[in-house]
Design an enzyme around this catalytic site. Structure first.
Site, PDB file in Angstrom:
ATOM      1  N   TYR A 153      -1.755  -5.088   9.992  1.00 26.09           N
ATOM      2  CA  TYR A 153      -2.488  -3.817   9.870  1.00 26.09           C
ATOM      3  C   TYR A 153      -3.580  -3.757  10.928  1.00 26.09           C
ATOM      4  CZ  TYR A 153      -0.243  -3.239   5.261  1.00 26.09           C
ATOM      5  OH  TYR A 153       0.678  -3.123   4.241  1.00 26.09           O
ATOM      6  N   GLY A 207      -4.211   3.632  -1.337  1.00 28.30           N
ATOM      7  CA  GLY A 207      -5.095   3.651  -0.178  1.00 28.30           C
ATOM      8  C   GLY A 207      -6.146   4.736  -0.343  1.00 28.30           C
ATOM      9  N   ALA A 242       2.786   8.921  -2.168  1.00 28.48           N
ATOM     10  CA  ALA A 242       3.535   9.350  -0.977  1.00 28.48           C
ATOM     11  C   ALA A 242       2.545   9.671   0.159  1.00 28.48           C
ATOM     12  CB  ALA A 242       4.458  10.513  -1.280  1.00 28.48           C
ATOM     13  N   SER A 271       8.194  -8.418   0.198  1.00 25.28           N
ATOM     14  CA  SER A 271       8.014  -6.968   0.323  1.00 25.28           C
ATOM     15  C   SER A 271       9.232  -6.352   0.992  1.00 25.28           C
ATOM     16  CB  SER A 271       6.768  -6.685   1.165  1.00 25.28           C
ATOM     17  OG  SER A 271       6.659  -5.312   1.432  1.00 25.28           O
ATOM     18  N   ASP A 289      -5.180  -5.601  -1.162  1.00 23.23           N
ATOM     19  CA  ASP A 289      -3.958  -5.916  -0.407  1.00 23.23           C
ATOM     20  C   ASP A 289      -4.118  -5.520   1.054  1.00 23.23           C
ATOM     21  OD1 ASP A 289      -0.856  -6.502  -0.591  1.00 23.23           O
ATOM     22  OD2 ASP A 289      -1.062  -4.674   0.601  1.00 23.23           O
TER      23      ASP A 289
HETATM   24  P1  NDP Z   1      -1.069   6.172  -1.001  1.00 20.42           P
HETATM   25  O1  NDP Z   1       0.220   6.826  -1.305  1.00 20.42           O
HETATM   26  O2  NDP Z   1      -1.996   5.867  -2.127  1.00 20.42           O
HETATM   27  O3  NDP Z   1      -1.833   7.085   0.062  1.00 20.42           O
HETATM   28  C1  NDP Z   1      -3.193   6.883   0.306  1.00 20.42           C
HETATM   29  C2  NDP Z   1      -3.740   7.988   1.155  1.00 20.42           C
HETATM   30  O4  NDP Z   1      -3.653   9.224   0.456  1.00 20.42           O
HETATM   31  C3  NDP Z   1      -5.225   7.775   1.429  1.00 20.42           C
HETATM   32  O5  NDP Z   1      -5.463   6.943   2.521  1.00 20.42           O
HETATM   33  C4  NDP Z   1      -5.708   9.185   1.613  1.00 20.42           C
HETATM   34  O6  NDP Z   1      -5.373   9.606   2.941  1.00 20.42           O
HETATM   35  C5  NDP Z   1      -4.863   9.972   0.612  1.00 20.42           C
HETATM   36  N1  NDP Z   1      -5.510  10.023  -0.701  1.00 20.42           N
HETATM   37  C6  NDP Z   1      -5.844   9.005  -1.531  1.00 20.42           C
HETATM   38  N2  NDP Z   1      -6.419   9.445  -2.651  1.00 20.42           N
HETATM   39  C7  NDP Z   1      -6.465  10.784  -2.561  1.00 20.42           C
HETATM   40  C8  NDP Z   1      -6.925  11.783  -3.416  1.00 20.42           C
HETATM   41  N3  NDP Z   1      -7.477  11.478  -4.604  1.00 20.42           N
HETATM   42  N4  NDP Z   1      -6.803  13.074  -3.021  1.00 20.42           N
HETATM   43  C9  NDP Z   1      -6.257  13.375  -1.832  1.00 20.42           C
HETATM   44  N5  NDP Z   1      -5.799  12.465  -0.956  1.00 20.42           N
HETATM   45  C10 NDP Z   1      -5.888  11.166  -1.333  1.00 20.42           C
HETATM   46  O7  NDP Z   1      -0.834   4.788  -0.347  1.00 20.42           O
HETATM   47  P2  NDP Z   1      -0.750   4.222   1.174  1.00 20.42           P
HETATM   48  O8  NDP Z   1       0.338   4.874   1.907  1.00 20.42           O
HETATM   49  O9  NDP Z   1      -2.112   4.239   1.753  1.00 20.42           O
HETATM   50  O10 NDP Z   1      -0.357   2.743   0.873  1.00 20.42           O
HETATM   51  C11 NDP Z   1      -1.175   1.976  -0.014  1.00 20.42           C
HETATM   52  C12 NDP Z   1      -1.118   0.522   0.323  1.00 20.42           C
HETATM   53  O11 NDP Z   1       0.205   0.036   0.167  1.00 20.42           O
HETATM   54  C13 NDP Z   1      -1.460   0.148   1.757  1.00 20.42           C
HETATM   55  O12 NDP Z   1      -2.826   0.132   2.003  1.00 20.42           O
HETATM   56  C14 NDP Z   1      -0.862  -1.220   1.843  1.00 20.42           C
HETATM   57  O13 NDP Z   1      -1.691  -2.161   1.193  1.00 20.42           O
HETATM   58  C15 NDP Z   1       0.427  -1.044   1.069  1.00 20.42           C
HETATM   59  N6  NDP Z   1       1.586  -0.751   1.940  1.00 20.42           N
HETATM   60  C16 NDP Z   1       2.532  -1.714   2.055  1.00 20.42           C
HETATM   61  C17 NDP Z   1       3.634  -1.555   2.849  1.00 20.42           C
HETATM   62  C18 NDP Z   1       4.629  -2.646   2.946  1.00 20.42           C
HETATM   63  O14 NDP Z   1       5.507  -2.600   3.788  1.00 20.42           O
HETATM   64  N7  NDP Z   1       4.528  -3.657   2.126  1.00 20.42           N
HETATM   65  C19 NDP Z   1       3.828  -0.323   3.632  1.00 20.42           C
HETATM   66  C20 NDP Z   1       2.796   0.653   3.430  1.00 20.42           C
HETATM   67  C21 NDP Z   1       1.729   0.434   2.589  1.00 20.42           C
HETATM   68  P3  NDP Z   1      -6.153  10.776   3.727  1.00 20.42           P
HETATM   69  O15 NDP Z   1      -7.451  11.044   3.022  1.00 20.42           O
HETATM   70  O16 NDP Z   1      -6.303  10.237   5.088  1.00 20.42           O
HETATM   71  O17 NDP Z   1      -5.209  11.934   3.668  1.00 20.42           O
END
Ligand code: NDP
Length: 337
Positions: free
Chosen positions: A55, A286, A210, A153, A50
């Site tokens: 982005y 993510g 989150a 969305s 996705d």
């Molecule tokens: P998450 O809640 O899954 O957060 C992901 C982030 O958490 C990672 O980038 C990483 O950041 C951290 N993380 C992931 N796995 C682990 C782990 N095992 N241990 C510790 N930290 C971890 O989701 P996102 O906020 O990234 O959102 C996911 C997707 O949702 C986006 O990529 C997008 O496709 C979609 N989205 C859609 C929106 C919309 O309006 N439709 C808005 C926002 C997102 P780090 O390592 O940097 O701390």
């Protein structure tokens, strides 16, 4: 390996852990790391990816397209979105007008290096364009074969009902809704989920962890982990701010014994939790590092017993947001340029 679920009332199967590249590709992480994350996702059986045109101001689509180059197209489900402005800021560089939708799909396909996307999503509801105009544009995009399915969305229950009915009249279906959903953000449960079930949509939920907070790595009173989203000055730190409060972080620490009992990491528990909802087709996760992808996919197929689901509610208490009025919070009420 990852399990698959049907997306809405359609024949399309997607991996219940879907990889998303918001804030990471083209921004927080270098391209080689982005490619390693995509590789880790493919190796783990993730087939669904996705992204969105907005982005990293179109760079994320490009990076994802490059990372997927050479993969068998039929074995992937590629999702993108339209709504937010990406161009130089002209009056039609935004929203869901026929002009912007028809132009945006072409840019997305070019950057993703594909002839079609599997799912094209309205990234928000456009309060200024007549819904008929948007839905007609989507119908045409489906008929042109540029998108196989259409989703939305952060639409409210009423918007979903109206959009789904109109799509049906035009001979296609809305099959998905992409809202924020996690143990800490449950605003879709009362209205969006029932409306979606009735109209044949399922949820692809964003930020199930989150944004990393539910992994438990942010400990109140301790330094922020190096390289984490909370330290990302390119945008991540601002986005995660909402959850970076001591009362939230303290409650989250209380989930560790629950995760231990299931022999899961806290990150896996968070992802598995959203998948317990039968209207959720996928957790959209993510990652800033390939190891995170490998860890998170192990949430697929996990069942959390009712007793532990109840314990999670008790542990988090009143830091959980459930107010349905907060659905689509922050969605613009007028066109943004
Ligand atoms: P998450 O809640 O899954 O957060 C992901 C982030 O958490 C990672 O980038 C990483 O950041 C951290 N993380 C992931 N796995 C682990 C782990 N095992 N241990 C510790 N930290 C971890 O989701 P996102 O906020 O990234 O959102 C996911 C997707 O949702 C986006 O990529 C997008 O496709 C979609 N989205 C859609 C929106 C919309 O309006 N439709 C808005 C926002 C997102 P780090 O390592 O940097 O701390």
């Amino acid at each position: 390996m990852v399990n698959y679920r049907y997306l809405g009332n359609s024949g399309l199967k997607i991996s219940e852990i879907t990889y998303g590249n918001w804030l990471t590709h083209g921004s927080q992480v270098e391209n080689d790391v982005a490619t390693q994350c995509v590789r880790a996702a493919l190796d783990a059986g993730i087939t669904t990816f996705d992204t969105a045109d907005v982005y990293a101001n179109t760079k994320a689509e490009q990076v994802l397209g490059d990372a997927l180059k050479g993969e068998r197209r039929e074995s992937l489900e590629i999702f993108t979105k339209v709504y937010w402005p990406t161009g130089p800021g002209g009056p039609n560089d935004t929203g869901l007008s026929r002009k912007h939708v028809m132009e945006s799909i072409n840019g997305s396909l070019q950057r993703l290096g594909t002839d079609y996307v599997d799912l094209y999503q309205a990234h928000r509801y456009d309060t200024e364009t007549p819904l008929e105009e948007t839905m007609q544009a989507f119908a045409d995009i489906v008929r042109q074969g540029k998108a196989l399915y259409i989703g939305v969305s952060e639409w409210t229950a009423d918007q979903i009902r109206a959009g789904a009915a109109m799509a049906k009249d035009l001979g296609f279906q809305l099959i998905s809704s992409q809202p924020q959903y996690s143990m800490l953000w449950r605003v879709i449960e009362d209205e969006v989920v029932p409306a979606s079930k009735e109209a044949g949509l399922s949820q692809i939920v964003w930020s199930p962890m989150a944004q990393g907070v539910l992994s438990g790595k942010y400990v109140p009173g301790k330094d922020l982990p190096a390289g984490s989203r909370a330290t990302d000055s390119k945008g991540g730190a601002r986005m995660i701010e909402r959850f970076m409060r001591d009362d939230v972080l303290e409650r989250v620490q209380g989930l560790k014994p629950v995760a231990d009992e299931l022999d899961l990491s806290m990150a896996q528990l968070a992802v598995a939790w959203v998948l317990q909802n039968d209207n959720v087709a996928a957790a959209l996760v993510g990652a800033s590092r390939p190891e995170q992808v490998a860890e998170n996919v192990k949430a697929s197929g996990v069942t959390i017993p009712a007793e532990l689901m109840a314990r999670i509610d008790d542990v988090l208490g009143d830091v959980v947001e459930r107010d349905p009025a907060k659905t689509a919070e922050g969605a613009p009420q007028t066109r943004v340029v």
